[in-house]
Motif scaffolding. Structure first.
Motif, short mmCIF file in Angstrom:
data_model
loop_
_atom_site.label_atom_id
_atom_site.label_comp_id
_atom_site.label_asym_id
_atom_site.label_seq_id
_atom_site.Cartn_x
_atom_site.Cartn_y
_atom_site.Cartn_z
N PHE A 29 7.12 -12.04 4.63
CA PHE A 29 5.69 -11.69 4.57
C PHE A 29 5.52 -10.50 3.62
O PHE A 29 6.25 -9.51 3.68
N TRP A 30 4.52 -10.58 2.72
CA TRP A 30 4.29 -9.47 1.78
C TRP A 30 3.84 -8.23 2.54
O TRP A 30 2.95 -8.29 3.38
N LEU B 42 13.07 -2.25 2.12
CA LEU B 42 12.12 -2.76 3.12
C LEU B 42 11.21 -3.82 2.50
O LEU B 42 10.26 -4.28 3.13
N GLY B 43 11.51 -4.16 1.25
CA GLY B 43 10.80 -5.28 0.60
C GLY B 43 9.35 -4.96 0.28
O GLY B 43 8.50 -5.85 0.41
N LEU B 44 9.06 -3.73 -0.13
CA LEU B 44 7.66 -3.41 -0.49
C LEU B 44 7.30 -4.22 -1.73
O LEU B 44 7.98 -4.12 -2.76
N LYS B 45 6.21 -4.99 -1.65
CA LYS B 45 5.84 -5.86 -2.78
C LYS B 45 5.17 -5.07 -3.89
O LYS B 45 5.43 -5.27 -5.05
N GLY C 281 11.18 -5.51 -10.00
CA GLY C 281 10.56 -6.49 -9.10
C GLY C 281 9.45 -5.91 -8.25
O GLY C 281 8.58 -6.63 -7.79
N MET C 282 9.46 -4.59 -8.03
CA MET C 282 8.35 -3.99 -7.28
C MET C 282 7.18 -3.79 -8.25
O MET C 282 7.37 -3.34 -9.38
N LEU C 283 5.97 -4.16 -7.80
CA LEU C 283 4.81 -4.10 -8.69
C LEU C 283 4.06 -2.79 -8.52
O LEU C 283 4.02 -2.23 -7.42
N VAL C 284 3.47 -2.35 -9.61
CA VAL C 284 2.57 -1.19 -9.57
C VAL C 284 1.15 -1.73 -9.78
O VAL C 284 0.92 -2.50 -10.71
N THR C 285 0.24 -1.35 -8.90
CA THR C 285 -1.14 -1.86 -9.00
C THR C 285 -2.12 -0.69 -8.98
O THR C 285 -1.84 0.35 -8.38
#
Ligand SMILES: C[C@H](O)[C@H](O)CC(=O)C(=O)O
Ligand SMILES: [Mg+2]
Length: 395
Positions: free
Chosen positions: A212-213, A237-240, A264-268
């Motif tokens: 789950f995201w 911890l898989g932070l999207k 792979g981790m996105l910045v928004t």
């Protein structure tokens, strides 16, 4: 509709209303959205627990109504309150009244350039957005078509949503594709705060499982060093994505953060950015992977179309911040907007209620995290007559 039969705009009216609505931060006490969320004001202990203490809800909702010569009325809601109403009535209305309902591009250009000497961003752009959205609603109603038809038609049958709120675990049970948590502790709360931020994420990961995201919304509260350490700590911890980590004007900081975060981790970011020029800075400087314009704040649909085209040419996604139906009608028409945000406005984030509750009637909500955008004319919503509007200024 030929040029000679095109309705002309007769009158623009601006109203204010309190209590939720488009100013979704204007909530009663005990709501998750005002419970110790990290902000740029967190360095002042007296403003740490509640964002309303520093005035997050001072503006209230702005309602713009536009009436055409055939009796059709378009309307839109955004954040802006009394000051927004003043700008619409005393300044922007002159560029709208007497124009053909079709000529939105020209009206937008005149509103923006006519207010450039004090505008460009912030409340003026909220007001321009409100007028712009009311114009699209009006045009849809005059033509008897939903706004998404006017934007080129849908590219998919339904929208899928992630949820923003304090309970991603419940959002998962409700069928959303992900959950975005508000970051609670800011750099002023030290290493212990950072540990607590990571512990909350770890707890949520435990509850929602590996796929789950999960995202963190930092609401402009961090600096590059803290944001980098948060991102590195959150990797396992898989932070999207890490959202709005820095103040909106720190384009240089965003570019550095994007280089620093784990692959792979996105910045928004982008919910407090406005116009094609602001978003061009974010794109040109390589600040982020996903742009998040708020349709009611960035310049409206007319401007969002341009922001989206720019983003597309930079391989960036556009996932608008909140903005309810104004976002839905846009997202469904764009390939580079593959999903949408849903802000959980139930005080405990434990059920789905309309985002602009209680102001709109017929405001659609996701069911099992999905929504087919209704094809009623305009944006397909009505003002709730039980909400008391006031018109503080006239022209
Ligand atoms: C939860 C955030 O602090 C803010 O209230 C909403 C937001 O930034 C978002 O939905 O994104
Ligand atoms: Mg945000």
């Amino acid at each position: 509709m030929s040029a000679s039969t095109t309705p002309i705009i007769r009158q623009v009216r601006a109203f204010t209303v309190r209590g939720g609505g488009a100013d979704y931060h204007d909530q009663a006490g005990g709501h998750w959205i005002d419970d110790h969320i990290a902000t740029p004001m967190s360095k002042y202990p007296e403003y740490r627990q509640s964002r309303q203490t520093f005035g997050l809800n001072v503006l209230g909702t702005l309602v713009v109504e536009i009436e055409a010569s055939d009796g059709s009325i378009g309307f839109a809601v955004t954040t802006g309150g009394d000051i927004g109403a003043w700008i619409v009535e005393k300044h922007l209305a002159r560029f709208i009244e007497g124009q053909r309902v079709t000529d939105i591009e020209k009206m937008w250009d005149q509103m923006f350039n006519g207010s450039l000497f004090y505008g460009r961003k912030g409340i003026v752009l909220n007001a321009i957005s409100g007028v712009d959205l009311a114009l699209w609603d009006l045009l849809g109603k005059v033509r008897g078509e939903p706004v998404f038809h006017l934007l080129g038609g849908p590219v998919r049958d339904e929208l899928q949503f992630y949820a923003t709120g304090a309970r991603p675990d419940l959002a998962k049970q409700m069928g959303f594709i992900g959950g975005k948590l508000p970051l609670r502790h800011a750099p002023a709360e030290g290493e212990e705060g950072l540990r607590k931020n990571l512990a909350l994420l770890a707890d949520m990961r435990e509850r929602v499982g590996p796929d789950f995201w999960l995202m963190y919304d930092c609401w402009m509260s961090l600096d590059v060093n803290y944001a980098t350490r948060l991102a590195l700590g959150a990797q396992e911890l898989g932070l999207k994505w890490i959202e709005e980590a820095l103040p909106p004007d720190d384009y240089w900081g965003y570019a550095e953060l994007r280089r620093n975060v784990p692959k792979g981790m996105l910045v928004t970011t982008g919910e407090h950015e406005a116009t094609r020029w602001g978003f061009r800075m974010l794109l040109d400087m390589g600040c982020c992977d996903i742009l998040q314009p708020d349709v009611g704040w960035c310049g409206g649909i007319t401007e969002l179309v341009k922001i989206s085209a720019l983003a597309d040419a930079h391989n960036a996604l556009v996932v608008p911040h909140g903005s309810s139906v104004y976002s839905y009608h846009f997202v469904v028409t764009r390939h580079n907007s593959p999903f949408a945000e849903f802000l959980m406005m139930a005080p405990k984030a434990d059920e789905v209620v309309p985002m602009f509750n209680p102001l709109l009637l017929d405001e659609p909500v996701p069911v099992n995290g999905r929504l087919k955008v209704p094809d009623r004319p305009g944006f397909g919503v009505r003002l709730n007559p039980d909400c008391a509007l006031s018109r503080p200024h006239t022209h």
